[in-house]
Scaffold this motif. Sequence first.
Motif, PDB file in Angstrom:
ATOM      1  N   HIS A 259     -66.612 -37.526  14.794  1.00 46.16           N
ATOM      2  CA  HIS A 259     -67.797 -38.376  14.689  1.00 46.16           C
ATOM      3  C   HIS A 259     -68.020 -38.854  13.254  1.00 46.16           C
ATOM      4  CE1 HIS A 259     -71.558 -40.130  15.962  1.00 46.16           C
ATOM      5  NE2 HIS A 259     -72.176 -39.540  14.964  1.00 46.16           N
ATOM      6  N   MET A 260     -67.737 -38.006  12.274  1.00 47.14           N
ATOM      7  CA  MET A 260     -67.904 -38.441  10.889  1.00 47.14           C
ATOM      8  C   MET A 260     -67.004 -39.627  10.573  1.00 47.14           C
ATOM      9  SD  MET A 260     -68.548 -35.118   8.452  1.00 47.14           S
ATOM     10  CE  MET A 260     -66.980 -34.339   8.806  1.00 47.14           C
ATOM     11  N   PHE A 261     -65.790 -39.618  11.089  1.00 51.71           N
ATOM     12  CA  PHE A 261     -64.887 -40.723  10.790  1.00 51.71           C
ATOM     13  C   PHE A 261     -65.176 -41.945  11.650  1.00 51.71           C
ATOM     14  CE2 PHE A 261     -62.769 -37.457   8.473  1.00 51.71           C
ATOM     15  CZ  PHE A 261     -62.193 -38.141   7.412  1.00 51.71           C
ATOM     16  N   ILE A 262     -65.858 -41.766  12.766  1.00 51.50           N
ATOM     17  CA  ILE A 262     -66.381 -42.930  13.487  1.00 51.50           C
ATOM     18  C   ILE A 262     -67.424 -43.635  12.621  1.00 51.50           C
ATOM     19  CG2 ILE A 262     -67.826 -43.624  15.440  1.00 51.50           C
ATOM     20  CD1 ILE A 262     -66.395 -41.539  17.124  1.00 51.50           C
ATOM     21  N   ILE A 263     -68.306 -42.851  11.975  1.00 56.33           N
ATOM     22  CA  ILE A 263     -69.324 -43.433  11.099  1.00 56.33           C
ATOM     23  C   ILE A 263     -68.672 -44.089   9.881  1.00 56.33           C
ATOM     24  CG2 ILE A 263     -71.359 -42.929   9.698  1.00 56.33           C
ATOM     25  CD1 ILE A 263     -71.948 -40.593  11.548  1.00 56.33           C
ATOM     26  N   LEU A 264     -67.661 -43.439   9.315  1.00 54.97           N
ATOM     27  CA  LEU A 264     -66.978 -44.020   8.156  1.00 54.97           C
ATOM     28  C   LEU A 264     -66.341 -45.360   8.506  1.00 54.97           C
ATOM     29  CD1 LEU A 264     -65.234 -40.889   6.579  1.00 54.97           C
ATOM     30  CD2 LEU A 264     -67.354 -41.987   5.867  1.00 54.97           C
ATOM     31  N   ASN A 265     -65.794 -45.464   9.710  1.00 57.43           N
ATOM     32  CA  ASN A 265     -65.183 -46.730  10.130  1.00 57.43           C
ATOM     33  C   ASN A 265     -66.217 -47.810  10.416  1.00 57.43           C
ATOM     34  OD1 ASN A 265     -62.508 -45.955   9.930  1.00 57.43           O
ATOM     35  ND2 ASN A 265     -62.414 -45.174  12.013  1.00 57.43           N
ATOM     36  N   ASN A 266     -67.492 -47.410  10.562  1.00 57.16           N
ATOM     37  CA  ASN A 266     -68.571 -48.376  10.773  1.00 57.16           C
ATOM     38  C   ASN A 266     -69.373 -48.622   9.493  1.00 57.16           C
ATOM     39  OD1 ASN A 266     -69.190 -49.024  13.960  1.00 57.16           O
ATOM     40  ND2 ASN A 266     -68.127 -47.078  13.695  1.00 57.16           N
TER      41      ASN A 266
END
Length: 470
Positions: A259-266
């Motif tokens: 989930h953290m890297f989903i946020i980073l990609n957004n």
Amino acid sequence: MRPRAHVLPERRPSRVSLPMTTTAFIWDYITPYVGMRMLFILALLGDSILNIVSSGVQSYYVFLLVKFVSGVLAGGPLAMVMTYLTEFHSARYKPRFTTWAGFLFAVANMVPAVLGFTILPLDWHIDIFGRGYNSWRIYLLICSIPPVIGLMTSAMLPDSPKYLMSIGRSDVALRLLRRMYHMNTGQPLEAFPIKTLLIPQKTQLTRPVLEVSLEKMRVSLYNTKLLLSTAYLPAFCFVSFLQFGSMLGFNTMRLWVPHMFIILNNFNANNWTSDTRPTMCEMLDRRAALPGQRYLNRSNFDDACFEWTINPVIYQNSTMIASSAVVFSFLAGFIMNTKLRKQIIILTAFLISVASSFGINWAQSPPYMLTLAAAVIVTTRIAGNVVTAVNVDVIPIPLRASSTSVLATIGNIAAIVGNLIFSALLGTECIVAFTGLGCLFTGCFCLSLFFPQPVRESPKKLAQEITTKL
């Protein structure tokens, strides 16, 4: 059902882990009277139904409720499966079987990530019984297949010889042992060297269920009391603290990294005006996320529901991290055959975890952040394996089962505590979340410098003491 705003989804793993942790011990008191095989069938049947239902529910909170109940049911087979399977193996092959079974469990953790980057990016829309299923719901539906396979497998397996003997069915146990002998050696059933099985006198006596359960509880409590006595307390506290630290770090990062890297990609890089590159915490700020731009001027921004754009590379990264944890943990298991090697491995693992936790926020790009997060996951997994091996070395055999059970509970509690605290800190004091992990790993590293000596207590004397007290 859309992804919820920032923090809520990440408490979902604890909704499943919590019932698994709080109810796992109950199954131990039920199995002597129902049998592990029957409990497998009932629990997996309920778990299969609930997993299929969860793929079609529309409400987020109903989804959490279904997963909570599913966690209660899944906790039974998860807690009993190794005990059940080892009852079919002799003492000679049990350690080898346990090693390979643990390896397969670790490999199984890779499957959800592989399915994720294979299925979720697809633009699927299927009608099933009049209900629309997108790729995410199809993913949940496919993830419900393993419990169904487990249900069919458990329905074809027999009760273990140990259980059959405990309920007085020695004739059935003997036929089962003959069949196992025939399958393993290819010899005829009549060649099995054992011709009859005698049931101990204490097994023949039928005792009330409540009486036996209370006696087992007394044994467990007394063994735990012995572990907290002066003779065993230093060694037991050593393995308990390291177990808590390693499992908290492993499960927290394992559950949070996707989930953290989903946020980073957004992350909305176009609105970043500083001359320096953003830190990880600055990129995780929900106000800097692309889905949050439309809600910035609203008074209820904190209650807004974001719909994240999920890049398939997230699940590829999760697969690589899981693969690394499996491979390195398996390789470490072959070389930690002496006390010195175990100490070197666990010190190195915690040292890498400390450096990665303190440095992850200031990594200059997502690939570096991913590398440091993967380092925490892999090294804490290895440290947890070393702790299990040290527990076997320092705790006497009569107390080893109780110690292992307590350590498993501590690991589950650490996963819940870490997930809840990390989710709370990440939304308020992000930097504290990462430095807090670093401080915990620092404490584990310092404690690992003082390896305990095995408790020199005679197993025979200890067993006699337990029998006398009870």
